[in-house]
Design an enzyme around this catalytic site. Sequence first.
Site, PDB file in Angstrom:
ATOM      1  N   TYR A 132       0.883  -1.170  -0.036  1.00  0.00           N
ATOM      2  CA  TYR A 132       0.155   0.033  -0.220  1.00  0.00           C
ATOM      3  C   TYR A 132       0.951   1.169   0.066  1.00  0.00           C
ATOM      4  O   TYR A 132       1.933   1.334   0.640  1.00  0.00           O
ATOM      5  CB  TYR A 132      -1.117   0.075   1.133  1.00  0.00           C
ATOM      6  CG  TYR A 132      -1.807   1.298   1.538  1.00  0.00           C
ATOM      7  CD1 TYR A 132      -3.157   1.520   0.852  1.00  0.00           C
ATOM      8  CD2 TYR A 132      -1.107   2.247   2.215  1.00  0.00           C
ATOM      9  CE1 TYR A 132      -3.431   2.775   0.946  1.00  0.00           C
ATOM     10  CE2 TYR A 132      -1.700   3.295   2.405  1.00  0.00           C
ATOM     11  CZ  TYR A 132      -3.020   3.722   1.751  1.00  0.00           C
ATOM     12  OH  TYR A 132      -3.793   4.733   2.079  1.00  0.00           O
ATOM     13  N   HIS A 133       0.412   2.283  -0.814  1.00  0.00           N
ATOM     14  CA  HIS A 133       1.407   3.342  -1.066  1.00  0.00           C
ATOM     15  C   HIS A 133       0.789   4.603  -0.199  1.00  0.00           C
ATOM     16  O   HIS A 133      -0.203   5.155  -0.256  1.00  0.00           O
ATOM     17  CB  HIS A 133       1.154   3.834  -2.514  1.00  0.00           C
ATOM     18  CG  HIS A 133       2.409   4.710  -3.082  1.00  0.00           C
ATOM     19  ND1 HIS A 133       2.738   5.835  -2.367  1.00  0.00           N
ATOM     20  CD2 HIS A 133       3.339   4.274  -3.985  1.00  0.00           C
ATOM     21  CE1 HIS A 133       3.960   6.423  -2.865  1.00  0.00           C
ATOM     22  NE2 HIS A 133       4.087   5.603  -3.724  1.00  0.00           N
ATOM     23  N   GLY A 134       1.758   5.160   1.035  1.00  0.00           N
ATOM     24  CA  GLY A 134       1.366   6.159   1.624  1.00  0.00           C
ATOM     25  C   GLY A 134       1.835   7.333   0.996  1.00  0.00           C
ATOM     26  O   GLY A 134       2.019   7.463  -0.419  1.00  0.00           O
TER      27      GLY A 134
END
Length: 333
Positions: A132-134
């Site tokens: 998951y990309h913050g």
Amino acid sequence: MSDAGNWSCVLEAKDIVSFLVCVFPNFEEWVGLGQMEDCLSVLEYLLWVFTPLVIVFILPFLIVILLYLSILFLHVYKRKNQLREAYYNNLWDGARKTLAVLWDGHGAIWHGYEIHGLEKIPDKGPALIVYYHGAIPIDYYYFLANVIIRKGRTCHSVADHFLFKIPGFKLLLEVFSVIHGPQEECVRALRSGHLLGISPGGVREALFSDETYCLLWGKRKGFAQVAIDSRVPVIPMFTQNVREGFRSLGTLRCFRWMYERFRLPVAPVYGGFPVKFRTFLGDPIPYDPNVNAAELAERVQQAVQFLIDQHQQIPGNILRALLERFHTKYKDH
């Protein structure tokens, strides 16, 4: 007060205090101290309101500064080791390990960084890590540092094209094996036995996801086709509280429009809060010749979503994430 009253007050003054009491009201009016006090009160209020806002928008730039300091270190390292290049197989091993230690230290001090499930990363051989990309993927930098330090391996990474256009980043991207993502190049890296990290949500997820941690993968399945063509396992990954560390204003309509229209990732990022970060690696999804790319993409998305559901309280809360720094041991849900 009349002039006569003023002189009467002054003449009757028995000491300096009485004299100032008589004179000061007129002096205050003459120099405009009353208005000055009002101005100072307004200025104090503005500083009280806007200083925290300025700080949260400045802190993300500190990460950029750290990245440029890393690049500076690489250039210095390169110059000092040019003569050694002929005697060593890989010039950059020492530099990578040094920067990994520095970034791991930053993670430990600022975020109390923990990583759970690193044993699921193979000591040898390829694997595709999907995460998951913050808003700022600083958790991924910490993960890379841990792979270098604890696994003795370098994980290749896929990044958006705009990253390659940032001045000065070329050397950093080359040393840490960052590629812009054609499927053929990804397959080549995996078939060569390397680890490869990719976020299917990419910049869109970084800018437009929020404290609800929604996955914005759309119908992307190229990463799944890469895993199938390479015949490698897929390892899901998620970092708890990554959205509480840094947040984006990409949910505002104007920034969303600019990205959709011009592909400009210009949404401001704010934060840099020292919240607790914990990275979780899920069970590897093995290669299955009977599964196509669409099915594998769906399975991987469900695996990442499972990690979010299991380890992240939704919606995310900055204060709660800060308080988690005082938890000495993580308890599984």
